[in-house]
Enzyme design. Structure first.
Site, PDB file in Angstrom:
ATOM      1  N   ASP A  44       7.078  -7.889   9.305  1.00 59.93           N
ATOM      2  CA  ASP A  44       6.627  -6.566   8.857  1.00 59.93           C
ATOM      3  C   ASP A  44       6.929  -5.545   9.935  1.00 59.93           C
ATOM      4  O   ASP A  44       7.138  -5.905  11.084  1.00 59.93           O
ATOM      5  CB  ASP A  44       5.091  -6.555   8.768  1.00 59.93           C
ATOM      6  CG  ASP A  44       4.584  -7.091   7.469  1.00 59.93           C
ATOM      7  OD1 ASP A  44       5.392  -7.419   6.609  1.00 59.93           O
ATOM      8  OD2 ASP A  44       3.356  -7.159   7.331  1.00 59.93           O
TER       9      ASP A  44
HETATM   10  N1  LIG Z   1      -3.113   4.972   2.165  1.00 64.50           N
HETATM   11  C1  LIG Z   1      -1.997   5.337   1.563  1.00 64.50           C
HETATM   12  N2  LIG Z   1      -2.008   6.259   0.575  1.00 64.50           N
HETATM   13  C2  LIG Z   1      -0.882   6.625  -0.049  1.00 64.50           C
HETATM   14  N3  LIG Z   1       0.338   6.147   0.247  1.00 64.50           N
HETATM   15  C3  LIG Z   1       0.439   5.241   1.247  1.00 64.50           C
HETATM   16  C4  LIG Z   1      -0.722   4.789   1.948  1.00 64.50           C
HETATM   17  N4  LIG Z   1      -0.313   3.882   2.861  1.00 64.50           N
HETATM   18  C5  LIG Z   1       1.019   3.775   2.722  1.00 64.50           C
HETATM   19  N5  LIG Z   1       1.491   4.592   1.757  1.00 64.50           N
HETATM   20  C6  LIG Z   1       2.885   4.729   1.293  1.00 64.50           C
HETATM   21  O1  LIG Z   1       3.335   3.481   0.810  1.00 64.50           O
HETATM   22  C7  LIG Z   1       4.482   3.046   1.533  1.00 64.50           C
HETATM   23  C8  LIG Z   1       4.427   1.551   1.726  1.00 64.50           C
HETATM   24  O2  LIG Z   1       3.305   1.216   2.492  1.00 64.50           O
HETATM   25  P1  LIG Z   1       3.055  -0.264   2.934  1.00 64.50           P
HETATM   26  O3  LIG Z   1       1.712  -0.294   3.524  1.00 64.50           O
HETATM   27  O4  LIG Z   1       3.428  -1.182   1.829  1.00 64.50           O
HETATM   28  O5  LIG Z   1       4.194  -0.494   4.005  1.00 64.50           O
HETATM   29  P2  LIG Z   1       4.166  -0.430   5.567  1.00 64.50           P
HETATM   30  O6  LIG Z   1       2.804  -0.670   6.060  1.00 64.50           O
HETATM   31  O7  LIG Z   1       4.836   0.780   6.036  1.00 64.50           O
HETATM   32  O8  LIG Z   1       5.139  -1.541   5.966  1.00 64.50           O
HETATM   33  P3  LIG Z   1       4.974  -3.059   6.335  1.00 64.50           P
HETATM   34  O9  LIG Z   1       5.373  -3.698   5.064  1.00 64.50           O
HETATM   35  O10 LIG Z   1       5.981  -3.173   7.407  1.00 64.50           O
HETATM   36  O11 LIG Z   1       3.579  -3.360   6.792  1.00 64.50           O
HETATM   37  C9  LIG Z   1       4.460   3.834   2.827  1.00 64.50           C
HETATM   38  O12 LIG Z   1       5.760   4.064   3.283  1.00 64.50           O
HETATM   39  C10 LIG Z   1       3.800   5.121   2.415  1.00 64.50           C
HETATM   40  O13 LIG Z   1       4.767   6.019   1.914  1.00 64.50           O
END
Ligand SMILES: Nc1ncnc2c1ncn2[C@@H]1O[C@H](COP(=O)(O)OP(=O)(O)OP(=O)(O)O)[C@@H](O)[C@H]1O
Ligand SMILES: [Cu+]
Length: 405
Positions: free
Chosen positions: A13
């Site tokens: 990740d």
């Molecule tokens: N709390 C939130 N509210 C709204 N959108 C969010 C929130 N957190 C993340 N996002 C959006 O969703 C996308 C994906 O988030 P996700 O948490 O799946 O991935 P990540 O944490 O960036 O990556 P990884 O998979 O490496 O942990 C982010 O790029 C962001 O645009």
């Protein structure tokens, strides 16, 4: 006979594993105007300044209001320097406080009448609040926040200096460019938007339960650029994996450009693609072959992370999977959604045990003389792949291919 995998691979990740998951908003972009946010940590110290020297427009307040209301993170107070909740959300609440919005009072004044919680597949969340329309009549205002590509695809308007304005191709290009610029600097970019509903809207509105269907024709308000610094020890760990012949690949839910910038910074070689570009419906062999020159797979949903790991394992590679993707797996297998609860207070790692474990893992990387097998065995000891995930990812017994870290 090939009993040991030909290569060892680590699929990791990004957020919280390669980066600190200490998120701070640095820029706010509003209809062609840019603002910088100063200050460190989770305190209201720091200011929002326009980059063109002109006074901020009312739409800045609207953006900060959306950021304060469409989040669950709770700002404690300056002395405690603490925000409780998801770090991405914490990063959005802090600028509201810096912009002199009393978030607690605002939330009390504008309680939620309904919400669509964030999930990693749809990449946005929405909250609904009783509001007063421009004509003085009661309405329900919905604020949406999430990935800029997701929100832009649902938007038909934006909030400009003259109010709600059609999002013509030129203005759309401005948003895309601002998003690309921020992402190119490794920023995590979130968009905020809104949509008004008639008074009495109960969060269903005859949608038959799928409120997401109703969130089209939204009005874009702002983009927020958030920094999440790479873990200082991650670069060295990646270098040592490389020396040990272990291929490190980032598989993330974040935007491809953001992920690629951070991968470059950390020394992860290879191209960056999105999960969609990779065509995950292809067979294992084809997929594994295509992954060879790829260092970053972005915009991947939790269940697709497993699909990628599975394809590599099916070829006989020894694959370890690090980060909270490991925790996502069982939930993804059950069709559930992930809600990540991040650090408390100082942006530390209490939110999920595997982050602390990852730090330990990064430390053991320094003893790079240990053989690959031992290295992977250690990963496995740190936090074993949970049951459902193990079943979901094919592995050949005896070659250690279900190792996890
Ligand atoms: N709390 C939130 N509210 C709204 N959108 C969010 C929130 N957190 C993340 N996002 C959006 O969703 C996308 C994906 O988030 P996700 O948490 O799946 O991935 P990540 O944490 O960036 O990556 P990884 O998979 O490496 O942990 C982010 O790029 C962001 O645009
Ligand atoms: Cu490792």
């Amino acid at each position: 006979m090939e009993t040991l995998g030909s290569t060892s691979q680590i699929c990791t990740d990004k957020t919280g594993t390669l980066t600190l998951n200490q998120m701070t908003a640095r820029e706010i972009f509003l209809a062609r105007r840019r603002f910088t946010v100063s200050g460190h940590g989770y305190t209201a110290d720091g200011r929002i300044r326009s980059t063109d020297g002109r006074p901020p427009p009312d739409t800045l307040d609207e953006a900060l209001t959306a950021m304060a209301l469409c989040t669950d993170a709770v700002f404690r107070d300056e002395e405690e320097a603490a925000v409780v909740g998801d770090p991405t959300e914490a990063a959005l609440v802090v600028p509201a406080e810096k912009g002199d919005i009393d978030v607690t009072a605002l939330r009390r004044r504008r309680p939620r009448v309904a919400e669509v919680p964030f999930d990693a597949d749809h990449r946005f969340m929405a909250t609904f609040h009783r509001w007063t329309g421009d004509d003085g009549r009661p309405i329900v205002r919905c604020f949406v926040k999430g990935a800029p590509d997701v929100l832009a695809a649902r938007a038909t308007h934006y909030l400009g200096p003259d109010g709600v304005t059609a999002l013509d191709p030129q203005e759309r290009r401005h948003y895309d460019e601002a998003n690309a610029t921020l992402a190119g600097q490794g920023r995590r970019v979130l968009a905020v938007a809104r949509k008004d509903f008639p008074d009495g809207f109960d969060g269903d509105g005859g949608s038959g339960g799928d409120v997401k269907e109703l969130l089209d024709r939204i009005v874009l308000i702002a983009l927020v650029g958030i920094v999440d610094p790479p873990r200082p020890e991650a670069r060295q760990a990646i270098e040592q994996c490389r020396e040990a012949g272990i291929r490190v690949r980032m598989i993330t839910g974040d935007h491809a450009v953001t992920a690629a910038a951070i991968a470059r910074d950390l020394g992860i070689p290879g191209r960056a693609v999105t999960g969609a570009e990779l065509d995950l419906s292809a067979g294992d062999a084809g997929l594994a072959r295509r992954l060879d020159d790829i260092g970053v797979v972005a915009r991947v949903s939790p269940e697709h992370k497993l699909r990628i790991v599975g394809a590599l394992q099916a070829r006989g590679d020894v694959v370890a999977m690090t980060g909270d993707g490991v925790n996502d797996a069982p939930r993804a297998a059950q069709g559930g959604h992930r809600r990540r609860h991040g650090p408390d207070r100082d942006g530390g790692d209490q939110g999920s045990g595997d982050h602390g474990a990852h730090r330990r893992r990064l430390r053991h990387h320094r003893g790079s003389r240990q053989g690959r097998a031992r290295h992977l065995r250690q990963h496995r000891q740190v936090h074993p792949l949970p049951g459902p995930a193990r079943r979901a990812s094919p592995s050949s017994p005896g070659n250690g291919s279900s190792a996890s870290c």
